[in-house]
Write a protein that holds these residues in place. Sequence first.
Motif, PDB file in Angstrom:
ATOM      1  N   ALA A  25       0.835  -1.206   0.000  1.00 50.23           N
ATOM      2  CA  ALA A  25       0.000   0.000   0.000  1.00 50.23           C
ATOM      3  C   ALA A  25       0.865   1.249   0.000  1.00 50.23           C
ATOM      4  N   SER A  26       1.973   1.207   0.727  1.00 48.46           N
ATOM      5  CA  SER A  26       2.901   2.333   0.735  1.00 48.46           C
ATOM      6  C   SER A  26       3.461   2.591  -0.655  1.00 48.46           C
ATOM      7  N   LEU A  27       3.784   1.523  -1.393  1.00 48.69           N
ATOM      8  CA  LEU A  27       4.246   1.685  -2.776  1.00 48.69           C
ATOM      9  C   LEU A  27       3.173   2.359  -3.630  1.00 48.69           C
ATOM     10  N   ALA A  28       1.939   1.907  -3.498  1.00 47.28           N
ATOM     11  CA  ALA A  28       0.857   2.411  -4.343  1.00 47.28           C
ATOM     12  C   ALA A  28       0.575   3.887  -4.100  1.00 47.28           C
ATOM     13  N   TYR A  29       0.658   4.323  -2.841  1.00 46.01           N
ATOM     14  CA  TYR A  29       0.321   5.700  -2.495  1.00 46.01           C
ATOM     15  C   TYR A  29       1.541   6.599  -2.325  1.00 46.01           C
ATOM     16  N   ALA A  30       2.735   6.012  -2.259  1.00 40.96           N
ATOM     17  CA  ALA A  30       3.979   6.758  -2.076  1.00 40.96           C
ATOM     18  C   ALA A  30       3.987   7.566  -0.782  1.00 40.96           C
ATOM     19  N   VAL A  31       3.400   6.997   0.263  1.00 36.56           N
ATOM     20  CA  VAL A  31       3.462   7.611   1.588  1.00 36.56           C
ATOM     21  C   VAL A  31       3.917   6.556   2.594  1.00 36.56           C
ATOM     22  N   PRO A  32       4.590   6.969   3.667  1.00 38.58           N
ATOM     23  CA  PRO A  32       5.020   6.003   4.680  1.00 38.58           C
ATOM     24  C   PRO A  32       3.831   5.386   5.409  1.00 38.58           C
ATOM     25  N   VAL A  33       3.912   4.094   5.637  1.00 33.46           N
ATOM     26  CA  VAL A  33       2.869   3.373   6.376  1.00 33.46           C
ATOM     27  C   VAL A  33       3.544   2.601   7.505  1.00 33.46           C
ATOM     28  N   ALA A  34       3.235   2.957   8.727  1.00 38.34           N
ATOM     29  CA  ALA A  34       3.776   2.274   9.903  1.00 38.34           C
ATOM     30  C   ALA A  34       2.750   1.271  10.419  1.00 38.34           C
ATOM     31  N   VAL A  35       3.216   0.076  10.793  1.00 36.80           N
ATOM     32  CA  VAL A  35       2.358  -0.944  11.380  1.00 36.80           C
ATOM     33  C   VAL A  35       2.864  -1.206  12.789  1.00 36.80           C
ATOM     34  N   VAL A  36       2.112  -0.794  13.779  1.00 35.30           N
ATOM     35  CA  VAL A  36       2.552  -0.824  15.173  1.00 35.30           C
ATOM     36  C   VAL A  36       1.825  -1.927  15.925  1.00 35.30           C
ATOM     37  N   ASP A  37       2.578  -2.822  16.541  1.00 32.60           N
ATOM     38  CA  ASP A  37       1.996  -3.852  17.398  1.00 32.60           C
ATOM     39  C   ASP A  37       1.571  -3.181  18.701  1.00 32.60           C
ATOM     40  N   VAL A  38       0.273  -3.146  18.951  1.00 31.22           N
ATOM     41  CA  VAL A  38      -0.251  -2.428  20.117  1.00 31.22           C
ATOM     42  C   VAL A  38       0.306  -2.994  21.413  1.00 31.22           C
ATOM     43  N   ALA A  39       0.404  -4.313  21.499  1.00 30.06           N
ATOM     44  CA  ALA A  39       0.934  -4.930  22.714  1.00 30.06           C
ATOM     45  C   ALA A  39       2.403  -4.578  22.919  1.00 30.06           C
ATOM     46  N   GLY A  40       3.133  -4.381  21.832  1.00 32.77           N
ATOM     47  CA  GLY A  40       4.538  -4.033  21.940  1.00 32.77           C
ATOM     48  C   GLY A  40       4.773  -2.623  22.425  1.00 32.77           C
ATOM     49  N   VAL A  41       3.746  -1.775  22.307  1.00 27.71           N
ATOM     50  CA  VAL A  41       3.847  -0.401  22.786  1.00 27.71           C
ATOM     51  C   VAL A  41       3.266  -0.289  24.185  1.00 27.71           C
TER      52      VAL A  41
END
Length: 228
Positions: free
Chosen positions: A103-119
């Motif tokens: 999806a980041s490639l398609a839109y050319a914007v950064p996409v972060a995927v954050v594990d909620v439990a890890g935060v």
Amino acid sequence: MRFEHSDRVWEEFPSLAAGVVRARGVGGPAPVDEAVSAFEKRARARRAAEGELEPIRAWRRAYAAMGFKPTKHRCAAESLLRRWRREGALPRVHPLVDLCNAASLAYAVPVAVVDVAGVGGDLQVRHARGTEEFTDLSGRVERVEPGEVVYAQGAGVAHSRRWAGRQSAASGVGPGTGEVLVVAEGLHEGAAGDVGELAAELAECLGALWGAHTSTAVLEGSARVFEF
């Protein structure tokens, strides 16, 4: 849990918009190949180098404003696009990460995927105080530079470097991930529409492929906080 950008970030980058997706029930594998291919096809149809894309150009301007050389320190979207252009494909990491990278490639914007439990707490995108530590994917701990924009947890933990450059090991997706926060950030004109569309597409994919329960929002202007 809250996700937000600091007032100072909004003041310095008024064109900022963030599309966010909270998804529960994303553990385990999923058949993402078709969706990944569809996103890549859209990226391929542009036929423009990453440096010619306005979303990337806007991030380059932001990095320059933060004091970083844009051709040395790149946002995650530009790094992905460069690697994908050179190699013709991205390495498969985890179905969820693979989907969001596409999806980041398609839109050319950064996409972060954050594990909620890890935060395990609130996240604020803000300027670092110099007290934060960042753990890279190899386990090495780095001290963050004062003034650098980071995804911060409290006073002592940074879950990113150079805003949308690198993500920490602590918040990364892994085999035990079950709930995530996905954040797509744009700084270009019309970013709100793009990141909103991206968030909606990803939420639909997560629901269809994992059966995930999702909620979405676009952060901009006066709507600057996502709570869940």
